[in-house]
Design a protein around this motif. Structure first.
Motif, mmCIF file in Angstrom:
data_model
loop_
_atom_site.group_PDB
_atom_site.id
_atom_site.type_symbol
_atom_site.label_atom_id
_atom_site.label_comp_id
_atom_site.label_asym_id
_atom_site.label_seq_id
_atom_site.Cartn_x
_atom_site.Cartn_y
_atom_site.Cartn_z
ATOM 1 N N HIS A 341 0.834 -1.204 0.000
ATOM 2 C CA HIS A 341 0.000 0.000 0.000
ATOM 3 C C HIS A 341 0.869 1.255 0.000
ATOM 4 C CE1 HIS A 341 -3.052 -2.955 1.324
ATOM 5 N NE2 HIS A 341 -3.924 -2.109 0.773
ATOM 6 N N GLU A 344 2.019 1.748 -3.644
ATOM 7 C CA GLU A 344 0.945 2.235 -4.519
ATOM 8 C C GLU A 344 0.556 3.672 -4.191
ATOM 9 O OE1 GLU A 344 -0.361 0.895 -7.221
ATOM 10 O OE2 GLU A 344 1.078 -0.742 -7.005
ATOM 11 N N SER A 397 7.278 -3.241 -7.170
ATOM 12 C CA SER A 397 5.897 -3.483 -7.604
ATOM 13 C C SER A 397 5.816 -4.817 -8.340
ATOM 14 C CB SER A 397 5.433 -2.341 -8.513
ATOM 15 O OG SER A 397 4.089 -2.545 -8.900
ATOM 16 N N TYR A 402 3.755 -8.415 -3.506
ATOM 17 C CA TYR A 402 2.586 -7.840 -2.848
ATOM 18 C C TYR A 402 1.847 -8.910 -2.050
ATOM 19 C CZ TYR A 402 2.647 -3.276 -5.198
ATOM 20 O OH TYR A 402 2.967 -2.005 -5.615
ATOM 21 N N GLN A 629 -4.232 -6.703 -7.467
ATOM 22 C CA GLN A 629 -5.252 -5.734 -7.877
ATOM 23 C C GLN A 629 -6.000 -5.184 -6.667
ATOM 24 O OE1 GLN A 629 -5.445 -4.528 -10.829
ATOM 25 N NE2 GLN A 629 -3.981 -5.969 -11.752
ATOM 26 N N LYS A 632 -4.133 -2.214 -5.179
ATOM 27 C CA LYS A 632 -4.354 -1.027 -6.009
ATOM 28 C C LYS A 632 -5.746 -0.458 -5.775
ATOM 29 C CE LYS A 632 -1.177 -2.332 -9.752
ATOM 30 N NZ LYS A 632 -0.394 -1.095 -9.781
ATOM 31 N N ARG A 636 -6.959 3.288 -4.314
ATOM 32 C CA ARG A 636 -7.886 4.153 -5.047
ATOM 33 C C ARG A 636 -9.098 4.508 -4.185
ATOM 34 N NH1 ARG A 636 -6.522 0.791 -9.566
ATOM 35 N NH2 ARG A 636 -8.447 -0.430 -9.273
#
Length: 649
Positions: A341, A344, A397, A402, A629, A632, A636
């Motif tokens: 996190h 990102e 990344s 992750y 995903q 990410k 967001r």
């Protein structure tokens, strides 16, 4: 004490010459009496001599040939022993012995000529010639042997005997020690010894070039013995799974000896085994934890920054990442406080990012310089401050990375007495830079948690230590002794440590450890270690040869017990070093130069019975991609939620 003067030497020489003259006189009288009939035929006898020698012939010395010739030979030997001819190192003892043996043969066998039926004149002639030649050969061979320069200079070419010293032969054990059996040489004799690391909490440095035997002769025994003695453990396995297999099988064999059997966890970034979050929010008590974590990540990814700490463009990215970590720690009780996190969140647009970070008052002071540069449109400066952090973090990344970093299979308090753990951090030499940075973060966070009072004894073992960045390793070694944390660092050479950590930090690490076990190394490492072991009294022999005389002098002088050149020529399994002791168990013989004794057949037999590492989990690529995903998506959502709340305000 008698002084060696010219008068004394002259008197001694006269005595020796007189003794040899007596032997010759006795031999001549013997010839005259024994061969009288032959000399009479030659008409060389004289009445005056006969009248003089008649009483002499009555003496027991001349009553038999053996007595007369024995006396001659005895006096000759006495004169030879006392002679002081010019010493010569080129004289061959074999030649001297040949002369003596041949002369003795002629001298002794000549007496049997009287049994040969030949005319009297011939026997007399041959007897005198044989005895005289034998006498001269013995004299010549004896003189050569007495003048032979006996030196030990060519017997110990590499000065092995002089550079040997007594070593600890006792086995000294306690509940924390690990002990290595060894053999050493002293004065040409092999003796058994022990390398007793009775206080591993003072730090242990294992050094040696590739192939010196660090893992095979030292680290494998350290792992096995510490598991036997109930240590929790952190093992950095640079060449996975060399050490991890040893740990797993040692735990299978000795796990029952623990009050609470520990569980082994393996962090492998290439092949998913266990998952753990190095940025556990509940273990980060204040912002200094975030600062340490940020510094570890950034310096681990940019090793050249280690030597530039304090520079503006080094500290700025560290502060930037610190702000993100601490924000995620405080936001919704650390729900999103993971390294994925952080990566990102660092990649989003400045405007949105700064708006997010400003929601946390404790972070504001860290990001003020960035916001000022942004508001003043100093974009070049801003990029210089932030872009290096973004670029560095972007290298991490990876979907698989992750997945591992966002899990919570176990907590990092490995020496918790109620939940003891043995954690293995697996690296891959082909991906050591990126993986090393992440594993460095695990090490940093575990270090913070293990160095506390009231925890179980813990052993931290780092193979190929320079391949990770351990911020504060010197502080851990200096302070963790009272908390029962034993640190073992394996390095190849001081220059390798200096390249990756900088000169100052490398010198601190080299000098702060109490126990040093070193195989073959060269250069500064060998010199430092030679000076650390120190000097011993050695015998020195000087020879001076000139046309008139040869002089030999012996003296003692202090010289290095193990010179740097000898450390550079050590064989595999041969180690030098020094151990630390305890006040209750003083060790006077701390230094060692020995060959560690491994039972190769037993080790090979044991390795054949090793069980393979178990399959912890079977993870599909879809699961890994889903987690990637999800991270990410979390970021967001976080940004969108804060944006909405700001609009409502």
């Amino acid at each position: 004490m008698v002084m060696q003067t010219g008068e004394n030497e002259q008197a001694l020489r006269k005595i020796i010459d007189f003794t040899r003259m007596i032997s010759l006189v006795i031999l001549i009288i013997h010839f005259y009496l024994f061969c009288y009939a032959g000399f009479k035929n030659f008409h060389v006898t004289m009445p005056l001599v006969d009248r003089i020698l008649v009483p002499v012939a009555q003496l027991g010395l001349f009553s038999h040939t053996i007595y007369a010739k024995g006396a001659v030979l005895l006096l000759l030997v006495v004169s030879l022993v006392g002679s002081k001819g010019k010493k010569d190192d080129k004289i061959r003892l074999r030649t001297a012995a040949t002369y003596i043996l041949l002369g003795s043969l002629l001298y002794s066998t000549s007496s049997f000529l009287r049994f040969v039926v030949v005319d009297l004149v011939s026997i007399t002639f041959v007897y005198v010639i044989m005895t005289t030649v034998g006498y001269l050969l013995i004299l010549s061979g004896g003189s050569m042997m007495m003048r032979k320069l006996r030196l030990k200079l060519d017997q110990d070419i590499f000065n092995k005997d002089n550079e040997s010293f007594p070593q600890e032969e006792r086995l000294l054990e306690n509940e924390y020690s690990f002990n290595l059996p060894a053999k050493y040489q002293i004065r040409g004799k092999n003796r058994n010894s022990w390398i007793n690391i009775i206080n591993p909490f003072r730090g242990t440095l294992v050094a040696g070039s590739p192939g010196a035997g660090k893992s095979y002769f030292v680290i494998r025994h350290l792992i096995t013995q510490h598991i036997q003695k109930g240590f929790t453990m952190l093992v950095y396995d640079f060449k996975y799974d060399d050490l991890t297999r040893i740990v797993y099988n040692a735990l299978l064999r000795y796990g029952h000896l623990y009050p609470v059997k520990p569980v082994q966890y393996i962090i492998n970034l290439d092949h998913v085994m266990h998952r753990a979050n190095p940025l556990e929010p509940q273990t980060m008590t204040d912002i200094t934890d975030a600062i340490d974590s940020s510094r570890t990540i950034m310096l681990g990814l940019n090793r050249e920054w280690i030597k530039k700490q304090g520079d503006f463009f080094v500290e700025s990215p560290i502060n930037f990442v610190t702000a993100i970590i601490w924000f995620l720690k405080k936001y919704e009780d650390g729900r999103y406080c993971t390294l994925p996190h952080v990566i990102e969140l660092a990649q989003i647009d400045y405007k949105e990012l700064f708006a997010v970070l400003l929601q946390e008052p404790e972070v504001e002071v860290l990001i003020n310089p960035f916001i000022s540069a942004w508001r003043n449109e100093a974009y070049e400066q801003l990029e210089g401050q932030v872009a290096s952090a973004k670029i560095s973090l972007a290298r991490l990344s990876s979907p698989q990375l992750y997945y591992v970093l966002s899990g919570d299979d176990f907590s990092l308090d490995i020496n918790n007495p109620n939940e003891p753990k043995i954690v293995c951090l697996a690296n891959n030499p082909q991906k050591s830079q990126v993986n090393g940075a992440v594993l460095s973060l695990y090490v940093n966070r575990i270090n913070k948690l293990v160095n506390r009072r009231g925890q179980q004894k813990c052993s931290m073992i780092f193979d190929e230590f320079p391949t990770i960045y351990f911020n504060g390793i010197d502080n851990l070694i200096a302070t963790a002794r009272s908390n029962k944390v034993a640190v073992t660092l394996a390095v190849q050479d001081y220059s390798q440590l200096k390249k990756d950590y900088g000169r100052e930090q490398a010198e601190v690490i080299m000098n702060i450890v109490g126990n040093v076990i070193c195989g073959q190394v060269t250069g500064d490492t060998a010199k430092q270690l030679s000076e650390r072991i120190g000097k011993i009294n050695q015998q020195k022999e000087n020879v001076s040869i000139n046309s008139a005389d040869t002089s030999i002098s012996k003296s003692t002088h202090l010289d290095f017990a193990v010179p740097a050149s000898k450390i550079a020529a050590l064989s595999s399994g041969e180690f030098v070093g020094m151990v630390a002791d305890n006040p209750d168990v003083p060790i006077s013989l701390k230094s060692f130069h020995c060959a560690i004794q491994n039972d190769h057949q037993a080790i090979q037999k044991e390795e054949l019975t090793y069980q393979d590492l178990p399959l912890v989990r079977s993870v599909t690529s879809d699961e890994i991609q889903y987690q990637y995903q999800q991270v990410k998506l979390d970021v967001r959502k976080l940004v969108a939620k804060i944006s909405v709340s700001q609009q409502l305000d």
